[in-house]
Scaffold this motif. Structure first.
Motif, PDB file in Angstrom:
ATOM      1  N   ASN A   1       1.908 -46.972  48.424  1.00  0.00           N
ATOM      2  CA  ASN A   1       3.216 -46.723  47.834  1.00  0.00           C
ATOM      3  C   ASN A   1       3.749 -45.348  48.253  1.00  0.00           C
ATOM      4  O   ASN A   1       3.021 -44.500  48.769  1.00  0.00           O
ATOM      5  CB  ASN A   1       3.113 -46.806  46.314  1.00  0.00           C
ATOM      6  N   LEU A   2       5.033 -45.125  47.995  1.00  0.00           N
ATOM      7  CA  LEU A   2       5.678 -43.879  48.412  1.00  0.00           C
ATOM      8  C   LEU A   2       4.961 -42.663  47.850  1.00  0.00           C
ATOM      9  O   LEU A   2       4.727 -41.676  48.560  1.00  0.00           O
ATOM     10  CB  LEU A   2       7.150 -43.904  47.980  1.00  0.00           C
TER      11      LEU A   2
ATOM     12  N   TYR B   1       1.793 -41.615  49.879  1.00  0.00           N
ATOM     13  CA  TYR B   1       2.061 -40.896  51.125  1.00  0.00           C
ATOM     14  C   TYR B   1       2.457 -39.451  50.844  1.00  0.00           C
ATOM     15  O   TYR B   1       1.994 -38.521  51.523  1.00  0.00           O
ATOM     16  CB  TYR B   1       3.194 -41.585  51.886  1.00  0.00           C
TER      17      TYR B   1
ATOM     18  N   TRP C   1       5.451 -36.268  44.668  1.00  0.00           N
ATOM     19  CA  TRP C   1       4.579 -37.406  44.390  1.00  0.00           C
ATOM     20  C   TRP C   1       4.287 -37.535  42.899  1.00  0.00           C
ATOM     21  O   TRP C   1       4.058 -38.649  42.395  1.00  0.00           O
ATOM     22  CB  TRP C   1       3.265 -37.285  45.164  1.00  0.00           C
TER      23      TRP C   1
ATOM     24  N   PHE D   1       8.459 -47.645  46.334  1.00  0.00           N
ATOM     25  CA  PHE D   1       9.342 -48.521  47.112  1.00  0.00           C
ATOM     26  C   PHE D   1       8.828 -49.968  47.106  1.00  0.00           C
ATOM     27  O   PHE D   1       9.253 -50.793  47.909  1.00  0.00           O
ATOM     28  CB  PHE D   1       9.544 -48.032  48.542  1.00  0.00           C
TER      29      PHE D   1
ATOM     30  N   THR E   1       5.776 -49.477  55.150  1.00  0.00           N
ATOM     31  CA  THR E   1       6.721 -48.756  56.003  1.00  0.00           C
ATOM     32  C   THR E   1       7.066 -49.520  57.275  1.00  0.00           C
ATOM     33  O   THR E   1       8.034 -49.179  57.953  1.00  0.00           O
ATOM     34  CB  THR E   1       6.137 -47.391  56.389  1.00  0.00           C
TER      35      THR E   1
ATOM     36  N   ALA F   1      12.608 -44.898  52.151  1.00  0.00           N
ATOM     37  CA  ALA F   1      11.352 -44.171  51.916  1.00  0.00           C
ATOM     38  C   ALA F   1      11.637 -42.679  51.987  1.00  0.00           C
ATOM     39  O   ALA F   1      11.170 -41.988  52.898  1.00  0.00           O
ATOM     40  CB  ALA F   1      10.305 -44.584  52.946  1.00  0.00           C
TER      41      ALA F   1
ATOM     42  N   MET G   1       9.707 -39.329  53.771  1.00  0.00           N
ATOM     43  CA  MET G   1       8.688 -39.775  54.720  1.00  0.00           C
ATOM     44  C   MET G   1       9.146 -39.679  56.174  1.00  0.00           C
ATOM     45  O   MET G   1       8.682 -40.428  57.033  1.00  0.00           O
ATOM     46  CB  MET G   1       8.257 -41.211  54.411  1.00  0.00           C
TER      47      MET G   1
END
Length: 317
Positions: free
Chosen positions: A12-13, A16, A25, A31, A248, A256, A259
């Motif tokens: 998940n976003l 990352y 985070w 997403f 992704t 996203a 990122m």
């Protein structure tokens, strides 16, 4: 017809951003609501049943639980992708590793999935303790190894682009190129199967979705040629490829946020979906029957070679 498998790491976003050192985070941005329906549409259009490795912390949240339910309803296998998606499991104690596995199992079952029998470590992070625990807990296979030489290069890129708080202890060493590129059994328990994420035979460069999309960002023709060459080499060398995807691989940069550092994020989402469709079609065009990782393991020869977990240390694990 030879077998190939496709799996998805449902990172998940927030995961990352956490690894990259972005304090955003902590808001746990997601997403999944955009990526999961899009991925299921692509898999459905290609009549593909695959394996989705899910993070336990996401399975406990509403959108993650819905994603698990939708994935199971579509007939896909659910695997364990750790609880907190920290790509440094090699630093965990044995007790912490066991808690990570158990908490994720509970979260997946609570979300409506069968108890998982396959595992993939975030960031290809795997140790002897982890393998032994997987065998003790009844897992049939692990899919955490990436036999390539580019780990230190990927780490250098990550460290150069990550903020000061970014995690530095990632990926394997150059010696990972010596790890097997075919399935084998670990000499633990009843013989836990290792299904590596396939790299191009001989050259040992990646062929998974994010790498292909980085090439696609440079040249769509180059990306297609790279993957086609890899499939031809797999056929010639008797390698049954196991292809790895991420959310992704169907998301554009606006979907996203934060990122921009990730490979292939300059490619629009619609073009990514089109390219993923081409990739799945290319597997079948090269006479591979495409299944999920669990089904792939089921079809493997019972006479797989055995390797001792000490191989991890010899290959930079």
């Amino acid at each position: 017809m030879n077998t190939a498998s496709v799996s998805l790491d449902l990172d998940n976003l927030w995961a990352y951003l956490k690894t990259h050192g972005d304090p955003e985070w902590e808001r746990r941005p997601s997403f999944l609501g955009t990526a999961v329906p899009r991925l299921l549409d692509v898999f459905g259009a290609h009549d593909l049943t695959t394996t989705v490795f899910v993070v336990g912390a996401d399975a406990e949240r509403d959108d993650g639980a819905r994603a698990v339910a939708d994935i199971v309803a579509a007939g896909h296998e659910i695997g364990n992708h750790s609880y907190g998606h920290e790509p440094w499991l090699h630093r965990y104690t044995r007790d912490r590793l066991e808690a990570e596995l158990a908490r994720t199992e509970d979260a997946l079952v609570a979300a409506g999935a069968p108890r998982p029998t396959g595992f993939r470590g975030p960031g290809y992070s795997v140790t002897r303790d982890l393998l032994e625990l997987l065998a003790e807990r009844g897992y049939r296979y692990d899919a955490s190894t990436l036999p390539t030489w580019i780990g230190p290069l990927a780490r250098a890129y990550h460290n150069r682009t990550a903020p000061t708080g970014g995690e530095r202890d990632l990926f394997g060493g150059f010696a990972r190129v010596r790890a097997p590129n075919r399935a084998y059994r670990w000499r633990v328990g009843a013989g836990l199967v290792e299904l590596p994420v396939t790299t191009m035979p001989l050259l040992r460069v990646p062929i998974h979705g994010s790498y292909l999309l980085q090439l696609h960002q440079l040249s769509p023709r180059l990306a297609r040629a790279h993957f086609t060459a890899a499939l031809r080499l797999c056929r010639a060398r008797g390698v049954q490829p196991s292809l790895l995807l991420h959310p992704t691989d169907v998301l554009g940069a606006a979907e996203a946020p934060g990122m921009e550092f990730f490979p292939g994020m300059a490619v629009p989402g619609a073009r990514k979906v089109e390219f993923l469709g081409w990739v799945l079609g290319a597997l079948r065009a090269h006479h591979f029957e495409v299944v999920g990782t669990g089904a792939h393991v089921d079809r493997l020869d019972a006479g797989l070679r055995e390797h001792d977990p000490d191989l991890l240390a010899r290959c930079g694990g």
